[in-house]
Motif scaffolding. Structure first.
Motif, PDB file in Angstrom:
ATOM      1  N   GLY A  13       6.529  13.662   7.231  1.00 56.34           N
ATOM      2  CA  GLY A  13       7.680  13.210   8.518  1.00 56.34           C
ATOM      3  C   GLY A  13       6.925  11.294   9.092  1.00 56.34           C
ATOM      4  N   LYS A  14       5.621  10.868   8.489  1.00 61.41           N
ATOM      5  CA  LYS A  14       5.307   9.878   8.333  1.00 61.41           C
ATOM      6  C   LYS A  14       5.652   8.718   7.337  1.00 61.41           C
ATOM      7  N   GLU A  15       6.209   7.662   7.381  1.00 62.44           N
ATOM      8  CA  GLU A  15       5.929   6.629   6.551  1.00 62.44           C
ATOM      9  C   GLU A  15       4.806   6.351   6.217  1.00 62.44           C
ATOM     10  N   ILE A  16       4.640   5.703   4.229  1.00 55.56           N
ATOM     11  CA  ILE A  16       3.271   5.689   4.384  1.00 55.56           C
ATOM     12  C   ILE A  16       3.526   4.498   3.045  1.00 55.56           C
ATOM     13  N   LEU A  17       4.365   4.339   2.216  1.00 51.79           N
ATOM     14  CA  LEU A  17       4.640   3.369   2.052  1.00 51.79           C
ATOM     15  C   LEU A  17       6.387   2.991   1.810  1.00 51.79           C
ATOM     16  N   PRO A  35      -7.474  -0.871   1.704  1.00 50.34           N
ATOM     17  CA  PRO A  35      -8.431  -0.663   2.994  1.00 50.34           C
ATOM     18  C   PRO A  35      -7.810   0.897   2.727  1.00 50.34           C
ATOM     19  N   ASN A  36      -9.112   1.913   3.384  1.00 56.52           N
ATOM     20  CA  ASN A  36      -9.560   2.964   3.474  1.00 56.52           C
ATOM     21  C   ASN A  36      -7.828   3.234   4.617  1.00 56.52           C
ATOM     22  N   GLY A  37      -6.891   4.295   3.789  1.00 62.99           N
ATOM     23  CA  GLY A  37      -5.775   4.392   5.087  1.00 62.99           C
ATOM     24  C   GLY A  37      -4.665   3.854   4.025  1.00 62.99           C
ATOM     25  N   CYS A  38      -4.685   2.788   3.259  1.00 63.05           N
ATOM     26  CA  CYS A  38      -2.947   2.012   3.438  1.00 63.05           C
ATOM     27  C   CYS A  38      -1.736   2.551   2.595  1.00 63.05           C
ATOM     28  N   GLY A  39      -2.648   3.495   1.461  1.00 66.11           N
ATOM     29  CA  GLY A  39      -1.445   4.418   1.119  1.00 66.11           C
ATOM     30  C   GLY A  39      -2.305   4.588  -0.222  1.00 66.11           C
ATOM     31  N   LYS A  40      -3.006   3.933  -0.912  1.00 62.89           N
ATOM     32  CA  LYS A  40      -3.054   4.097  -2.402  1.00 62.89           C
ATOM     33  C   LYS A  40      -3.094   5.875  -2.904  1.00 62.89           C
ATOM     34  N   THR A  41      -3.532   6.813  -2.648  1.00 60.99           N
ATOM     35  CA  THR A  41      -3.854   7.737  -3.200  1.00 60.99           C
ATOM     36  C   THR A  41      -1.821   7.791  -2.986  1.00 60.99           C
ATOM     37  N   THR A  42      -1.222   7.686  -1.579  1.00 65.72           N
ATOM     38  CA  THR A  42       0.049   7.887  -1.753  1.00 65.72           C
ATOM     39  C   THR A  42       0.728   7.903  -2.624  1.00 65.72           C
ATOM     40  N   LEU A  43       0.731   6.499  -3.463  1.00 60.67           N
ATOM     41  CA  LEU A  43       1.421   5.253  -4.035  1.00 60.67           C
ATOM     42  C   LEU A  43       1.532   6.583  -5.540  1.00 60.67           C
ATOM     43  N   ASN A  52       5.104  16.577  -1.664  1.00 55.32           N
ATOM     44  CA  ASN A  52       4.465  16.497  -0.514  1.00 55.32           C
ATOM     45  C   ASN A  52       4.950  15.533   0.040  1.00 55.32           C
ATOM     46  N   TYR A  53       4.823  14.620  -1.062  1.00 56.73           N
ATOM     47  CA  TYR A  53       5.278  12.848  -0.486  1.00 56.73           C
ATOM     48  C   TYR A  53       6.454  12.643  -1.670  1.00 56.73           C
ATOM     49  N   LYS A  54       7.723  12.195   0.053  1.00 56.33           N
ATOM     50  CA  LYS A  54       8.391  12.343  -0.410  1.00 56.33           C
ATOM     51  C   LYS A  54       9.667  10.754  -0.183  1.00 56.33           C
ATOM     52  N   ASP A 160      -7.349   7.108  -9.571  1.00 48.69           N
ATOM     53  CA  ASP A 160      -7.260   7.304  -8.403  1.00 48.69           C
ATOM     54  C   ASP A 160      -8.863   7.086  -7.968  1.00 48.69           C
ATOM     55  N   GLU A 161     -10.081   6.566  -7.935  1.00 49.84           N
ATOM     56  CA  GLU A 161     -11.213   6.152  -7.576  1.00 49.84           C
ATOM     57  C   GLU A 161     -12.414   6.829  -8.567  1.00 49.84           C
ATOM     58  N   PRO A 162     -12.176   6.590 -10.146  1.00 45.87           N
ATOM     59  CA  PRO A 162     -13.045   7.454 -10.932  1.00 45.87           C
ATOM     60  C   PRO A 162     -14.416   6.932 -10.758  1.00 45.87           C
TER      61      PRO A 162
HETATM   62  N1  LIG Z   1      -1.154  15.133   3.932  1.00 41.86           N
HETATM   63  C1  LIG Z   1      -0.880  14.515   4.933  1.00 41.86           C
HETATM   64  N2  LIG Z   1      -0.336  14.306   6.271  1.00 41.86           N
HETATM   65  C2  LIG Z   1      -0.564  13.002   7.736  1.00 41.86           C
HETATM   66  N3  LIG Z   1      -0.730  12.236   7.116  1.00 41.86           N
HETATM   67  C3  LIG Z   1      -1.451  12.174   5.107  1.00 41.86           C
HETATM   68  C4  LIG Z   1      -1.280  12.950   5.075  1.00 41.86           C
HETATM   69  N4  LIG Z   1      -1.922  12.387   3.599  1.00 41.86           N
HETATM   70  C5  LIG Z   1      -2.374  10.969   3.457  1.00 41.86           C
HETATM   71  N5  LIG Z   1      -1.602  10.345   4.596  1.00 41.86           N
HETATM   72  C6  LIG Z   1      -2.151   9.478   6.118  1.00 41.86           C
HETATM   73  O1  LIG Z   1      -1.437   8.397   5.266  1.00 41.86           O
HETATM   74  C7  LIG Z   1      -1.883   7.512   5.377  1.00 41.86           C
HETATM   75  C8  LIG Z   1      -2.353   6.622   3.717  1.00 41.86           C
HETATM   76  O2  LIG Z   1      -3.485   7.842   2.732  1.00 41.86           O
HETATM   77  P1  LIG Z   1      -3.802   7.336   1.907  1.00 41.86           P
HETATM   78  O3  LIG Z   1      -4.261   8.505   1.064  1.00 41.86           O
HETATM   79  O4  LIG Z   1      -2.615   7.363   0.774  1.00 41.86           O
HETATM   80  O5  LIG Z   1      -5.067   6.617   1.260  1.00 41.86           O
HETATM   81  P2  LIG Z   1      -6.061   5.421   1.020  1.00 41.86           P
HETATM   82  O6  LIG Z   1      -5.874   3.621   0.819  1.00 41.86           O
HETATM   83  O7  LIG Z   1      -5.905   6.162  -0.524  1.00 41.86           O
HETATM   84  O8  LIG Z   1      -7.355   5.272   1.354  1.00 41.86           O
HETATM   85  P3  LIG Z   1      -8.643   5.725   0.841  1.00 41.86           P
HETATM   86  O9  LIG Z   1      -9.110   4.536   0.318  1.00 41.86           O
HETATM   87  O10 LIG Z   1      -9.706   6.080   1.961  1.00 41.86           O
HETATM   88  O11 LIG Z   1      -8.590   6.916  -0.258  1.00 41.86           O
HETATM   89  C9  LIG Z   1      -3.526   7.582   5.995  1.00 41.86           C
HETATM   90  O12 LIG Z   1      -3.335   7.209   7.126  1.00 41.86           O
HETATM   91  C10 LIG Z   1      -3.630   9.068   6.201  1.00 41.86           C
HETATM   92  O13 LIG Z   1      -4.241   9.517   6.904  1.00 41.86           O
END
Ligand SMILES: Nc1ncnc2c1ncn2[C@@H]1O[C@H](COP(=O)(O)OP(=O)(O)OP(=O)(O)O)[C@@H](O)[C@H]1O
Ligand SMILES: [Mg+2]
Lengths: 255, 406
Positions: A13-17, A35-43, A52-54, A160-162
């Motif tokens: 339910g949280k917009e990440i990208l 930076p950490n948490g910016c959304g790289k893994t999400t992408l 889970n990634y809607k 993802d960060e190999p």
């Molecule tokens: N399942 C989840 N539930 C809630 N928030 C999530 C979930 N997965 C990711 N997030 C949030 O989405 C944001 C982006 O996360 P993501 O893992 O994409 O970051 P990242 O850029 O890969 O960071 P890192 O460099 O630390 O790996 C973060 O704030 C994270 O807490």
């Protein structure tokens, strides 16, 4: 090979990208910083189509096919692969079993085919017989992921960060294999594969020449450019300054 | 205790309800007709051959040191191919060995409940297996208790003795013909592991929806003795309740129980393993994996009672839920009565983690394929203590029964 248009992705339910655009051509390797948490893994997860990634808006096109609504395994069949940053443990499923699965075999046995691949990553037979990721060290997780990709041999590979948590010798080992997996050792015109690598240290980039680098801030690609330059700017000034520099230059260029 | 006293105690327990499990009306089941003996296992009717295989029985008797088959209430086949090994109907064994009566009801009390009492009063065979002192029978003995007649009540008393420094491996299958709608199996099994001896007991229960099953098993393990039980149940069953108990009475006696249960349909299971550590330095390990799907209800018990110095016991129970209308109660218990021992347990019940499915899908599997790989992995307990060939075979039997349910 991969075309992402105006992609908006929600997690829980949280917009990440937000309105993200990215194009990766066949034969290209891109590197993604941020930076950490910016959304790289999400992408990466969204490209792979994990449920889970809607996707709220936008589209993902792969090899000319709009795969925005495809389940993960269909995307994999089309030729995608990914090494996970934090893969889950699966009790009773051995790394060797995962390699067989990645090879697309129903085979149960951990045979020469599997063992030979493992040898290239300095992975022993004993290790192949361990439950996947259960009690693996940080560096072992990374090698296990690369091994599975080596077996899978996708056309488009996301890493993802190999290199996080990997010692110097193994970075070289992994770097060379990743490079090979993406046809980097071939002439540019002969390269059939493509890839996207997330890295923080950039140390792996010594072994893999990337074509383009992107910096992600707060769920968007904030700037893109030549890998060496972007890496240098991030190292010297940090992400925000690097992006500022980038934007200013683009504005200057536009005038 | 002489025969008269035993019968008297059994009579008094005839209506004694069991401590666990729903009460079964034994009187609804009959003894049925006698079946003719077979010349070889291959002669067993074609329609039953698959069920025989599913219970882990090798009809060709290849790589078996002996075979025993009881159909309903008749022993139809029994051969031994190995010196130093005895295998026959318990009824016959009692005629042959006067001393054997001293082993009856020594491990399991005859008046434990109405089921033990019934077996004493209305016994129809069961098997007697004995390895002579010092003889290592690495090739397994196979035995099968088979039900082919509707409404039958099979009431067996099994006695298994591994004499000093001997080794005995048993594959035993309980099976039922698919033509049977309802039947009862009461099985008393008493195991005696003498000094330095070893018994491995691999049991496959291949029941069906109409079966009510009440095994009553106990093991007495002397100095340096080893008992390993591997239990596999993959098919549905109407009602199964059992709580086999190992008494580690000798110094360094060891007991291991591993059980793998896949409960589906309307299956009701109350199954546990108990180890009583009475010998100095004795050890036990109880490992169980339970999968519950459909409307299955499973109570998975485990109990270790530490009473001796340097005793060590560990319990590891995992449950996996595949349906919202299934139920698993995991009840691990530890009891220590002194300070110089070490007992522990891990228990977990959960569903399949989405993350694991997605990981496998990322390697190209469909959701169903991924689920099946995870279930296989979950049930994949490394079977220890078996000779290599037997371990491989057990694994194969396990895979086969898993294939059938998935
Ligand atoms: N399942 C989840 N539930 C809630 N928030 C999530 C979930 N997965 C990711 N997030 C949030 O989405 C944001 C982006 O996360 P993501 O893992 O994409 O970051 P990242 O850029 O890969 O960071 P890192 O460099 O630390 O790996 C973060 O704030 C994270 O807490
Ligand atoms: Mg990340």
């Amino acid at each position: 090979m991969l075309e992402i248009k105006d992609l908006t992705v929600e997690v829980e339910g949280k917009e990440i990208l937000r309105d993200l655009n990215l194009n990766i051509e066949r034969g290209e390797v891109h590197v993604l910083f941020g930076p950490n948490g910016c959304g790289k893994t999400t992408l990466l997860m969204a490209i792979l189509g994990l449920p889970n990634y809607k996707v709220k808006k936008g589209s993902i096109t792969f090899k000319g096919v709009n795969i925005t609504d495809f389940p993960t395994n269909e995307r994999v069949k089309l030729g995608m692969g990914m090494s996970f940053q934090h893969p889950p443990e699966i009790r009773g499923v051995k790394l060797g079993d995962m390699v067989n699965i990645a090879l697309g075999r129903k085979e149960e046995k951990i045979d020469e085919n599997v063992i030979d691949l493992a040898k290239r990553l300095n992975i022993s037979v004993d290790f192949l017989n361990r439950d996947v990721n259960l009690g693996f060290s940080g560096g072992e997780v990374k090698r296990s992921e690369i091994l599975q990709l080596l077996a899978q041999s996708p056309d488009f590979i996301m890493f993802d960060e190999p290199d996080s948590g990997v010692d110097i010798e193994n970075i070289e080992l992994i770097g060379k294999i990743i490079s090979e997996l993406m046809d980097r050792n071939k002439m540019p015109s002969k390269r059939k594969k493509a890839g996207l690598i997330i890295t923080h240290s950039g140390s792996i980039m010594r072994y893999i020449k990337a074509d383009r680098a992107h910096v992600m801030l707060d769920g968007r690609i904030a700037c893109s450019g030549m890998p060496d330059e972007i890496t240098k700017n991030i190292m010297e000034t940090g992400f925000e300054k690097c992006v500022e520099l980038c934007v200013r230059r683009e504005e200057a260029g536009a005038e | 205790m002489n025969k008269k006293e035993t019968i008297e105690r059994a009579r008094r327990a005839k209506t004694k309800k069991a401590a666990l499990g729903e009460d079964i009306a034994i009187e609804n089941f009959v003894t049925g007709r006698e079946h003719d003996p077979l010349n070889s296992l291959d002669d067993f009717p074609e329609e039953y051959q698959q069920d025989l295989l599913d219970a882990g029985i090798e009809p060709s008797e290849k790589d078996r040191s002996g075979s025993f088959l009881q159909q309903d209430c008749s022993v139809v086949f029994s051969t031994v191919k190995y010196n130093g090994l005895e295998l026959m109907s318990t009824t016959d064994a009692l005629k042959e060995h006067d001393w054997l009566k001293d082993y009856l009801w020594k491990a399991v009390p005859v008046d434990m409940d109405k089921y033990t009492a019934e077996v004493e009063l209305e016994q129809t065979h069961g098997y007697f297996i004995r390895s002579e002192a010092g003889s290592k029978v690495t090739m397994p003995v196979q035995s099968c208790l088979f039900i082919t007649t509707d409404k039958i009540g099979q009431k067996v008393h099994n006695i298994i003795i591994a004499e000093e420094d001997s080794e005995l491996h048993i594959i035993t299958g309980c099976s039922v013909s698919h033509a049977v709608n309802s039947a009862l199996h009461l099985g008393v099994s008493e195991f005696y592991v003498k000094k330095g001896a070893k018994i491995t007991f691999t049991m496959i229960h291949n029941w069906s929806r109409g079966m009510e099953v009440r095994p009553r098993s106990a093991v007495v393990i002397e100095d340096d003795g080893v008992f390993i039980s591997n239990y596999i149940l993959m098919t549905p069953v109407k009602s199964l309740q059992m709580y086999p108990t190992a008494y580690c009475v000798g110094r360094n006696a060891r007991a291991t129980f591993q059980s793998i249960i896949y409960a589906s349909g309307d299956t009701k299971i109350d199954s546990g393993s108990r180890a009583v550590l009475q010998g100095e330095g004795s050890r036990s390990e109880i490992i169980s994996r339970v999968i519950a799907t459909d409307n299955a209800k499973v109570i998975a018990r485990s109990d270790v009672i530490g009473e001796a110095a340097n005793a060590k016991g560990h319990i590891e129970c995992r449950g996996l839920m595949l349906s919202d209308s299934a139920e698993v109660d995991s009840i691990p218990e530890l009891k220590a009565t002194r300070k110089d021992l070490d007992l522990s347990h891990e228990a977990a019940v959960g569903k399949i983690a989405e993350e694991e499915i997605q990981y496998l899908m990322a390697r190209g599997l469909s959701e169903e394929e991924a689920t099946s790989v995870i279930i296989r992995g979950f049930l994949n307990v490394d079977i220890t203590g078996l000779p290599d060939a037997l371990a491989r075979e057990t694994k194969k039997m396990f895979d086969m029964s898993l294939e059938k349910v998935m």
